[in-house]
Design a protein around this motif. Structure first.
Motif, PDB file in Angstrom:
ATOM      1  N   TYR A 232      33.624  -6.195  16.450  1.00 38.76           N
ATOM      2  CA  TYR A 232      33.469  -5.485  15.183  1.00 38.76           C
ATOM      3  C   TYR A 232      34.773  -5.601  14.390  1.00 38.76           C
ATOM      4  O   TYR A 232      35.863  -5.338  14.929  1.00 38.76           O
ATOM      5  N   VAL A 233      34.658  -5.971  13.120  1.00 38.41           N
ATOM      6  CA  VAL A 233      35.859  -6.217  12.325  1.00 38.41           C
ATOM      7  C   VAL A 233      35.505  -6.103  10.846  1.00 38.41           C
ATOM      8  O   VAL A 233      34.390  -6.458  10.426  1.00 38.41           O
ATOM      9  N   GLU A 234      36.425  -5.557  10.059  1.00 38.56           N
ATOM     10  CA  GLU A 234      36.220  -5.526   8.623  1.00 38.56           C
ATOM     11  C   GLU A 234      36.306  -6.950   8.067  1.00 38.56           C
ATOM     12  O   GLU A 234      37.059  -7.783   8.562  1.00 38.56           O
ATOM     13  N   LYS A 235      35.533  -7.216   7.022  1.00 41.40           N
ATOM     14  CA  LYS A 235      35.442  -8.569   6.464  1.00 41.40           C
ATOM     15  C   LYS A 235      36.807  -9.143   6.108  1.00 41.40           C
ATOM     16  O   LYS A 235      37.114 -10.298   6.414  1.00 41.40           O
ATOM     17  N   ILE A 236      37.659  -8.330   5.486  1.00 39.81           N
ATOM     18  CA  ILE A 236      38.949  -8.831   5.012  1.00 39.81           C
ATOM     19  C   ILE A 236      39.893  -9.183   6.160  1.00 39.81           C
ATOM     20  O   ILE A 236      40.845  -9.942   5.997  1.00 39.81           O
ATOM     21  N   ASN A 237      39.622  -8.630   7.347  1.00 35.91           N
ATOM     22  CA  ASN A 237      40.479  -8.890   8.505  1.00 35.91           C
ATOM     23  C   ASN A 237      39.990 -10.049   9.375  1.00 35.91           C
ATOM     24  O   ASN A 237      40.642 -10.405  10.359  1.00 35.91           O
ATOM     25  N   LYS A 238      38.857 -10.643   9.017  1.00 29.23           N
ATOM     26  CA  LYS A 238      38.315 -11.746   9.821  1.00 29.23           C
ATOM     27  C   LYS A 238      39.285 -12.928   9.949  1.00 29.23           C
ATOM     28  O   LYS A 238      39.438 -13.471  11.057  1.00 29.23           O
ATOM     29  N   PRO A 239      39.928 -13.379   8.872  1.00 25.75           N
ATOM     30  CA  PRO A 239      40.833 -14.539   9.021  1.00 25.75           C
ATOM     31  C   PRO A 239      41.946 -14.285  10.029  1.00 25.75           C
ATOM     32  O   PRO A 239      42.269 -15.164  10.844  1.00 25.75           O
ATOM     33  N   LEU A 240      42.523 -13.074  10.005  1.00 24.91           N
ATOM     34  CA  LEU A 240      43.615 -12.775  10.935  1.00 24.91           C
ATOM     35  C   LEU A 240      43.107 -12.627  12.366  1.00 24.91           C
ATOM     36  O   LEU A 240      43.805 -12.989  13.317  1.00 24.91           O
ATOM     37  N   LEU A 241      41.887 -12.097  12.525  1.00 20.49           N
ATOM     38  CA  LEU A 241      41.313 -12.005  13.865  1.00 20.49           C
ATOM     39  C   LEU A 241      41.080 -13.397  14.441  1.00 20.49           C
ATOM     40  O   LEU A 241      41.411 -13.668  15.605  1.00 20.49           O
TER      41      LEU A 241
ATOM     42  N   GLN B 163      41.875  -3.328   4.903  1.00 21.15           N
ATOM     43  CA  GLN B 163      43.010  -3.505   4.017  1.00 21.15           C
ATOM     44  C   GLN B 163      43.852  -4.651   4.545  1.00 21.15           C
ATOM     45  O   GLN B 163      43.777  -4.990   5.725  1.00 21.15           O
ATOM     46  N   ILE B 164      44.600  -5.280   3.689  1.00 24.82           N
ATOM     47  CA  ILE B 164      45.427  -6.404   4.130  1.00 24.82           C
ATOM     48  C   ILE B 164      46.579  -5.862   4.963  1.00 24.82           C
ATOM     49  O   ILE B 164      47.312  -4.985   4.526  1.00 24.82           O
ATOM     50  N   VAL B 165      46.691  -6.375   6.182  1.00 21.46           N
ATOM     51  CA  VAL B 165      47.736  -5.912   7.085  1.00 21.46           C
ATOM     52  C   VAL B 165      48.570  -7.099   7.516  1.00 21.46           C
ATOM     53  O   VAL B 165      48.106  -8.226   7.560  1.00 21.46           O
ATOM     54  N   LYS B 166      49.810  -6.848   7.828  1.00 16.64           N
ATOM     55  CA  LYS B 166      50.674  -7.902   8.318  1.00 16.64           C
ATOM     56  C   LYS B 166      50.350  -8.175   9.760  1.00 16.64           C
ATOM     57  O   LYS B 166      50.387  -7.284  10.600  1.00 16.64           O
ATOM     58  N   LYS B 167      50.022  -9.429  10.050  1.00 18.01           N
ATOM     59  CA  LYS B 167      49.518  -9.761  11.376  1.00 18.01           C
ATOM     60  C   LYS B 167      50.510  -9.427  12.475  1.00 18.01           C
ATOM     61  O   LYS B 167      50.125  -9.045  13.573  1.00 18.01           O
ATOM     62  N   GLU B 168      51.820  -9.525  12.179  1.00 19.06           N
ATOM     63  CA  GLU B 168      52.787  -9.281  13.239  1.00 19.06           C
ATOM     64  C   GLU B 168      52.872  -7.801  13.593  1.00 19.06           C
ATOM     65  O   GLU B 168      53.371  -7.428  14.644  1.00 19.06           O
ATOM     66  N   ASN B 169      52.337  -6.926  12.704  1.00 21.83           N
ATOM     67  CA  ASN B 169      52.409  -5.486  12.964  1.00 21.83           C
ATOM     68  C   ASN B 169      51.144  -4.927  13.604  1.00 21.83           C
ATOM     69  O   ASN B 169      51.131  -3.778  14.022  1.00 21.83           O
ATOM     70  N   VAL B 170      50.074  -5.756  13.655  1.00 21.63           N
ATOM     71  CA  VAL B 170      48.789  -5.221  14.090  1.00 21.63           C
ATOM     72  C   VAL B 170      48.795  -4.632  15.489  1.00 21.63           C
ATOM     73  O   VAL B 170      48.396  -3.494  15.681  1.00 21.63           O
ATOM     74  N   PRO B 171      49.254  -5.341  16.519  1.00 19.70           N
ATOM     75  CA  PRO B 171      49.164  -4.768  17.853  1.00 19.70           C
ATOM     76  C   PRO B 171      49.894  -3.434  17.977  1.00 19.70           C
ATOM     77  O   PRO B 171      49.390  -2.493  18.576  1.00 19.70           O
ATOM     78  N   ALA B 172      51.083  -3.302  17.362  1.00 15.57           N
ATOM     79  CA  ALA B 172      51.881  -2.091  17.516  1.00 15.57           C
ATOM     80  C   ALA B 172      51.328  -0.945  16.678  1.00 15.57           C
ATOM     81  O   ALA B 172      51.426   0.212  17.053  1.00 15.57           O
ATOM     82  N   GLU B 173      50.719  -1.260  15.530  1.00 16.12           N
ATOM     83  CA  GLU B 173      50.316  -0.208  14.617  1.00 16.12           C
ATOM     84  C   GLU B 173      48.815   0.013  14.575  1.00 16.12           C
ATOM     85  O   GLU B 173      48.299   0.713  13.713  1.00 16.12           O
ATOM     86  N   LYS B 174      48.105  -0.609  15.489  1.00 10.40           N
ATOM     87  CA  LYS B 174      46.648  -0.571  15.436  1.00 10.40           C
ATOM     88  C   LYS B 174      46.103   0.851  15.374  1.00 10.40           C
ATOM     89  O   LYS B 174      45.294   1.195  14.517  1.00 10.40           O
ATOM     90  N   LYS B 175      46.565   1.738  16.256  1.00  8.34           N
ATOM     91  CA  LYS B 175      46.038   3.098  16.298  1.00  8.34           C
ATOM     92  C   LYS B 175      46.417   3.868  15.035  1.00  8.34           C
ATOM     93  O   LYS B 175      45.634   4.641  14.499  1.00  8.34           O
ATOM     94  N   GLU B 176      47.635   3.643  14.554  1.00  8.02           N
ATOM     95  CA  GLU B 176      48.089   4.344  13.358  1.00  8.02           C
ATOM     96  C   GLU B 176      47.237   3.936  12.147  1.00  8.02           C
ATOM     97  O   GLU B 176      46.788   4.769  11.369  1.00  8.02           O
TER      98      GLU B 176
END
Length: 421
Positions: A226-235, A382-395
């Motif tokens: 499950y993923v938001e559409k805008i986050n598909k490329p980074l996933l 929302q557009i997120v920085k890929k390098e921050n995703v694992p650390a900030e996922k819950k936030e």
């Protein structure tokens, strides 16, 4: 299970099969070959990867080699009609491989290339012609195709012919071929239109159904992300960072979507190519060649373009977009786990695709496991920085988006936050 040696195939074909390491036929080959050798009609229902190309080509080659005929210009003895250029090329490659020790000629006829070479080859007469409907009709109308010597007609991927809007072209071609012939019809599914066509086309056929309609290969490990559409490329990028993924086939819904995915991956230094109907034949063949040879490890394709891809080394299928037709899901993931191997099928599901997912699960009678461990599970649209995703996922998952337009959109993250309240 019997061996190929027990099926009364031409000894020279058996030599070619042995050289390829093939000793035992698949179920559809075992059930079809003897009947085709006896010149009977076949109605074959088989999903991708079951070996149906060899099921019809091996006995056809045997029968043609047993009774050589002097061909007139623009004539053929066998016509194999197939929906895509890739599949036509794939079938001819197999026929050339199986019949390399035989004096049997073959030719492919499809659009997207200059017809001059195809006309020149037909002028000499060809034993086996593998064609797509549109270009075949063009050559027929130009007087470059004659059916007087036709003995065998094969309609391959009949359901895809219907899906791609070729069924009327197919019917036009059928009216021109001899009534006295052997006919072999193969289809992964049996919609009403194809069932009706088979009744008109076949005479006392043997029905060969090696797997139930719309079942999926047991050796494929399936999962839903499950993923938001805008986050598909980074996933997708995060998944493909795994170097153990050697050959990945990525499916998009549209041609432009395929191009955008390739552009994103290339910016991320991941070598990828797109293959779809807007690409020239040369570009499509180059992309397939680079993928087969391992020069690139990601091929991005639409459903139509991928129908003819038969590469046994594909380890992963990734559904970037879920298909509108649930049966297409079966064909897509069937591109992996071929030739006895295991495979992985990962499907992305954005909020707007939930209904498509439910239709797929109903069609295959299987609840696909959800992967909640991927780095974008629960991350807002929302557009997120890929390098921050694992650390900030819950936030990120706990934050409410600020834009009014976002609040009007369906999203997994907003739904989950409502439940938490």
């Amino acid at each position: 299970m019997s061996s190929f040696k027990s099926l009364n195939l031409n000894p020279l074909i058996l030599e070619a099969l042995t050289a390829k390491g093939y000793t035992k036929p698949t179920p559809i080959q075992e059930q079809s070959i003897a009947h085709i050798l006896n010149k009977g009609d076949i109605l074959g229902i088989a999903q991708t990867g079951t070996g149906k190309t060899a099921a019809f080509s091996l006995p056809i080659l045997t029968n043609l080699a047993a009774h050589q005929v002097k061909l007139k210009p623009y004539h053929m003895r066998c016509l194999i009609l197939t929906p895509t250029r890739e599949l036509a090329s794939q079938i001819e490659d197999n026929i050339k491989g199986y019949g390399k020790n035989l004096n049997i000629s073959s030719a492919v006829i499809f659009g997207g290339v200059n017809p001059r070479a195809q006309v020149s080859k037909m002028a000499k007469g060809v034993d086996i012609v593998i064609a797509t409907p549109g270009r075949l009709l063009d050559l027929m109308n130009g007087g470059h195709i004659k059916f007087d010597q036709l003995e065998i007609f094969v309609l391959d991927e009949a359901d895809r012919m219907l899906d791609m809007g070729f069924i009327n072209d197919v019917k036009k071609i059928i009216t021109k071929i001899p009534q006295k012939r052997q006919t072999l019809l193969f289809s992964a599914t049996m919609p009403k239109d194809i069932a009706e066509l088979s009744r008109k086309l076949l005479k006392d056929p043997k029905r060969v159904e090696v797997t139930p309609e719309s079942t999926t290969v047991e050796k494929i490990k399936q999962s839903i992300n499950y993923v938001e559409k805008i986050n598909k490329p980074l996933l997708l990028e995060s998944i493909l960072q795994d170097k153990s993924i050697k050959f990945a086939l990525v499916f998009t819904r549209t041609k432009h979507g395929a191009n955008r995915v390739v552009q994103h991956l290339e910016r991320a230094k991941i070598a990828a190519r797109a293959i779809h109907g807007n690409k020239s034949q040369a570009a499509r063949e180059k992309a397939l060649s680079e993928f087969k040879n391992g020069r690139i490890r990601v091929l991005v394709a639409t459903d139509i373009a991928a129908r003819g891809i038969d590469i046994s080394s594909i380890t992963h299928v990734i559904n970037y977009n879920l298909p509108d037709d649930p049966k297409s899901y079966v064909h897509r993931i069937g591109r992996t786990a071929r030739a006895g191997r295991e495979g992985v099928a990962i499907s992305f599901c954005e909020p707007a695709e939930v209904k498509l997912l439910k239709d797929i699960e109903k069609c295959i009678n299987y609840k696909i496991p959800v992967d909640e461990t991927h780095p974008f599970h629960g991350v807002p649209a929302q557009i997120v920085k890929k390098e921050n995703v694992p650390a900030e996922k819950k936030e990120l998952a706990g934050k409410k988006p600020q834009s009014r337009s976002y609040r009007r959109k369906r999203s997994f993250s907003s739904n989950s936050s409502k439940k938490q309240k």
